[in-house]
Design a protein around this motif. Structure first.
Motif, short mmCIF file in Angstrom:
data_model
loop_
_atom_site.label_atom_id
_atom_site.label_comp_id
_atom_site.label_asym_id
_atom_site.label_seq_id
_atom_site.Cartn_x
_atom_site.Cartn_y
_atom_site.Cartn_z
N ALA A 209 0.84 -1.20 0.00
CA ALA A 209 0.00 0.00 0.00
C ALA A 209 0.87 1.25 0.00
O ALA A 209 1.85 1.35 0.75
N ALA A 210 0.48 2.17 -0.82
CA ALA A 210 1.17 3.44 -0.88
C ALA A 210 0.63 4.35 0.22
O ALA A 210 -0.43 4.10 0.79
N PRO A 211 1.30 5.42 0.54
CA PRO A 211 0.77 6.37 1.55
C PRO A 211 -0.62 6.89 1.19
O PRO A 211 -1.45 7.09 2.08
N ALA A 212 -0.89 7.11 -0.10
CA ALA A 212 -2.22 7.59 -0.50
C ALA A 212 -3.29 6.54 -0.22
O ALA A 212 -4.41 6.87 0.18
N ASP A 213 -2.95 5.26 -0.41
CA ASP A 213 -3.91 4.19 -0.12
C ASP A 213 -4.22 4.14 1.36
O ASP A 213 -5.38 3.97 1.77
N ARG A 214 -3.18 4.25 2.19
CA ARG A 214 -3.41 4.21 3.63
C ARG A 214 -4.24 5.42 4.09
O ARG A 214 -5.09 5.30 4.97
N GLU A 215 -3.98 6.57 3.47
CA GLU A 215 -4.75 7.76 3.83
C GLU A 215 -6.23 7.61 3.42
O GLU A 215 -7.14 7.98 4.18
N ALA A 216 -6.47 7.03 2.24
CA ALA A 216 -7.85 6.81 1.80
C ALA A 216 -8.57 5.82 2.71
O ALA A 216 -9.74 6.00 3.05
N ALA A 217 -7.87 4.76 3.11
CA ALA A 217 -8.48 3.79 4.02
C ALA A 217 -8.80 4.43 5.37
O ALA A 217 -9.85 4.17 5.97
N ARG A 218 -7.87 5.26 5.86
CA ARG A 218 -8.11 5.92 7.15
C ARG A 218 -9.32 6.85 7.06
O ARG A 218 -10.16 6.89 7.98
N ARG A 219 -9.43 7.60 5.95
CA ARG A 219 -10.57 8.49 5.79
C ARG A 219 -11.88 7.72 5.68
O ARG A 219 -12.92 8.14 6.21
N ALA A 220 -11.84 6.57 4.99
CA ALA A 220 -13.05 5.76 4.88
C ALA A 220 -13.48 5.25 6.25
O ALA A 220 -14.68 5.26 6.58
N LEU A 221 -12.53 4.81 7.08
CA LEU A 221 -12.87 4.35 8.42
C LEU A 221 -13.41 5.49 9.28
O LEU A 221 -14.36 5.30 10.06
N ASP A 222 -12.83 6.68 9.12
CA ASP A 222 -13.34 7.83 9.89
C ASP A 222 -14.76 8.18 9.47
O ASP A 222 -15.61 8.51 10.31
N LEU A 223 -15.03 8.12 8.16
CA LEU A 223 -16.38 8.40 7.70
C LEU A 223 -17.38 7.38 8.21
O LEU A 223 -18.50 7.73 8.62
N LEU A 224 -17.01 6.11 8.19
CA LEU A 224 -17.91 5.08 8.70
C LEU A 224 -18.15 5.23 10.19
O LEU A 224 -19.25 4.99 10.69
#
Length: 218
Positions: A13-28
């Motif tokens: 995973a690239a840093p952008a992927d990890r950031e997108a996953a973190r944002r998705a978890l925060d939204l959920l």
């Protein structure tokens, strides 16, 4: 032996992927509180709207629907009933969306399983709250439209006509609604306008359900 498909790990995973996953978890994690806040705001906004509608409905107009011609009186009653049903259902749905339904949460013995169940339950509750919010807003708007329609009918609906009189003289017959009695004359409202019949010329008069058609023998 046939070769099957092999599952191999993907690229790291690239840093952008990890950031997108973190944002998705925060939204959920924050989706249910956001829906609750939106429902709370909608409830207060619609309550203010209905305060204005009630003030609009209190503007002076007809206060007795029995004075309306048929079937407008029954139409006003049916419209008010529709407004009451939709308003009650809409208010309950908005409360459901803003505060949730009363219930108990059962926890599993396994901590990981309990956390997963809570997350899944919150997501399901979010979907239910969104559906309740949308339907509640729709029903509340229908309630307001029905209330305005009922008030408009009481204002602009045709009034119930008074009894008709058939007045016969030695030379003619007149039929219409009695308006007033003047000096020596009875004023009738007929289909062609107001007619004054001298009282001294009246040979007979009596109430009728409907005036005879033009050209018919009274």
């Amino acid at each position: 032996m046939t070769a099957g498909r092999r599952v191999v790990p993907g690229p790291p995973a690239a840093p952008a992927d990890r950031e997108a996953a973190r944002r998705a978890l925060d939204l959920l994690a924050a989706e249910l509180p956001r829906v609750r806040e939106a429902a709370y705001a909608w409830r207060h906004g619609l309550a203010g709207l209905f305060v204005g509608l009630l003030g609009f409905g209190l503007i002076k107009g007809r206060t007795d629907v029995s004075k309306l011609a048929a079937p407008y009186g029954a139409l006003v009653g049916g419209t008010l009933l529709l407004s009451l049903v939709c308003g009650t259902a809409g208010a309950l749905l908005l409360l459901r969306a803003a505060h949730g339904a009363p219930g108990m949460v059962s926890l599993a013995s396994d901590t990981a399983a309990a956390a997963a169940r809570l997350r899944a339950g919150e997501h399901v509750e979010t979907l239910r709250a969104v559906r309740a919010l949308r339907l509640g807003v729709l029903l509340t708007l229908v309630c307001g439209a029905a209330l305005v329609g009922a008030v408009a009918i009481t204002w602009y609906g045709p009034a119930q006509e008074g009894p008709r009189l058939l007045v016969r003289t030695s030379s003619a017959a007149h039929c219409g609604q009695s308006l007033r009695v003047t000096d020596g004359g009875l004023v009738l409202k007929t289909d062609t306008g107001e007619v004054t019949v001298p009282l001294a010329d009246i040979a007979a008069l009596g109430p009728v359900d409907a005036c005879p058609a033009a050209g018919a023998t009274p």
